[in-house]
Design a protein around this motif. Structure first.
Motif, short mmCIF file in Angstrom:
data_model
loop_
_atom_site.label_atom_id
_atom_site.label_comp_id
_atom_site.label_asym_id
_atom_site.label_seq_id
_atom_site.Cartn_x
_atom_site.Cartn_y
_atom_site.Cartn_z
N LEU A 1 0.88 -1.13 0.09
CA LEU A 1 -0.09 -0.15 0.09
C LEU A 1 0.72 1.19 0.03
CD1 LEU A 1 -2.61 -1.14 2.82
CD2 LEU A 1 -2.89 -1.17 0.32
N ILE A 2 0.36 2.20 -1.00
CA ILE A 2 1.26 3.38 -0.96
C ILE A 2 0.48 4.52 -0.36
CG2 ILE A 2 2.16 4.99 -2.36
CD1 ILE A 2 3.77 2.69 -2.59
N ALA A 3 1.13 5.46 0.39
CA ALA A 3 0.28 6.57 1.15
C ALA A 3 0.74 7.89 0.30
CB ALA A 3 0.59 6.78 2.52
N GLU A 4 0.10 8.72 -0.52
CA GLU A 4 0.34 9.88 -0.80
C GLU A 4 -0.39 10.87 -0.57
OE1 GLU A 4 1.34 8.13 -5.32
OE2 GLU A 4 -0.63 8.76 -5.02
N VAL A 5 0.23 12.38 -0.22
CA VAL A 5 -0.11 13.18 0.19
C VAL A 5 -0.21 14.41 -0.90
CG1 VAL A 5 -0.30 15.16 1.88
CG2 VAL A 5 0.03 12.90 2.68
N GLU A 6 -1.27 15.03 -1.67
CA GLU A 6 -1.14 15.65 -2.66
C GLU A 6 -0.34 15.26 -3.79
OE1 GLU A 6 -0.77 19.52 -1.28
OE2 GLU A 6 -2.47 19.54 0.21
N GLY A 7 -0.39 14.08 -4.20
CA GLY A 7 0.28 13.23 -5.32
C GLY A 7 1.94 13.02 -4.95
N ILE A 8 2.26 13.37 -3.38
CA ILE A 8 3.73 13.04 -2.97
C ILE A 8 3.74 11.88 -2.29
CG2 ILE A 8 5.61 14.13 -1.64
CD1 ILE A 8 4.36 16.92 -2.41
N PHE A 9 4.91 11.07 -2.67
CA PHE A 9 4.84 9.81 -1.95
C PHE A 9 4.86 10.23 -0.11
CE2 PHE A 9 7.85 6.86 0.47
CZ PHE A 9 6.74 5.53 0.32
N ALA A 10 4.20 9.66 0.52
CA ALA A 10 4.39 9.83 2.08
C ALA A 10 4.65 8.46 2.84
CB ALA A 10 2.83 10.41 2.58
N GLY A 11 4.33 7.56 2.29
CA GLY A 11 4.43 6.08 3.13
C GLY A 11 4.42 4.79 2.31
N LEU A 12 4.83 3.86 2.75
CA LEU A 12 4.54 2.49 2.05
C LEU A 12 4.39 1.29 3.27
CD1 LEU A 12 5.64 0.02 -0.05
CD2 LEU A 12 7.54 0.44 1.06
N CYS A 13 3.76 0.52 3.02
CA CYS A 13 3.19 -0.82 3.93
C CYS A 13 3.45 -1.80 2.94
CB CYS A 13 1.91 -0.61 4.61
SG CYS A 13 1.62 -2.12 5.67
N LEU A 14 4.32 -2.87 3.04
CA LEU A 14 4.69 -4.03 2.44
C LEU A 14 4.28 -4.95 2.95
CD1 LEU A 14 7.40 -4.44 -0.30
CD2 LEU A 14 7.09 -6.22 1.45
N PHE A 15 3.55 -6.03 2.58
CA PHE A 15 3.12 -7.12 3.22
C PHE A 15 2.71 -8.31 2.36
CE2 PHE A 15 -0.35 -4.77 1.56
CZ PHE A 15 -1.32 -5.80 1.18
N PHE A 16 2.57 -9.67 2.94
CA PHE A 16 2.26 -10.76 2.16
C PHE A 16 1.34 -11.56 3.11
CE2 PHE A 16 6.74 -11.08 3.96
CZ PHE A 16 6.48 -12.09 4.87
#
Length: 168
Positions: free
Chosen positions: A58-73
């Motif tokens: 999952l990628i978090a973006e704020v106003e189109g700017i990368f803000a965070g990542l959650c990588l899982f399986f």
């Protein structure tokens, strides 16, 4: 920035491979382990977005700017008889730390996991990363006193695999 309070959380795509890899490097740098990272963006593309993906993100973006990542399986608990997920990496970009991005990523992951029939989230955290430990505890994740993580990498893994080849 008003959007800081409302990051967009979306599934990662193959076009995010460079960004995902940069986040992984950011995690490694934060814990002083940058020299241990061997993965490449091509590895992310190959194993995350091929015919049998080894992970999702999952990628978090704020106003189109990368803000965070959650990588899982996916994960499965034989004792609980239920599926869940294992979080391999959670990263929040420096400019967005302290704004709830990591919390929103984990909450969205929990919702997605439940929608898919899952019942839990597991993860591990560096023993020296006390702020992350406090963060996870605040969200309701608990340290397991019944488990320790063991791993076999590189030479140790190859020795096990070689021995298994002999058993075939």
């Amino acid at each position: 920035m008003a959007g800081h309070n409302h990051p967009l959380i979306r599934p990662a795509t193959i076009d995010d491979a460079e960004t995902i890899h940069a986040a992984i490097l950011g995690i490694a740098e934060a814990v002083g382990e940058l020299h241990k990272v061997r993965s490449t963006p091509d590895d992310i593309r190959r194993f995350g977005f091929g015919p049998t993906p080894a992970f999702e993100a999952l990628i978090a973006e704020v106003e189109g700017i990368f803000a965070g990542l959650c990588l899982f399986f996916p994960s499965f608990s034989t004792w609980q008889g239920r599926p869940g997920v294992y979080v391999q990496d959670l990263f929040v970009a420096k400019d967005f730390r302290g704004l709830g991005v990591g919390e929103k990523l984990l909450k969205r992951l929990a919702a997605v996991t439940r929608e898919r029939g899952g019942h839990y989230i597991r993860l591990s955290v560096d023993t020296g990363n006390h702020s992350a430990q406090a963060f996870y505890q605040r969200l309701g994740l608990r340290l397991s006193d019944a488990e320790q993580i063991y791993a076999a990498y590189r030479e140790d893994f190859n020795a096990l695999a070689d021995a298994g080849d002999d058993e075939g």
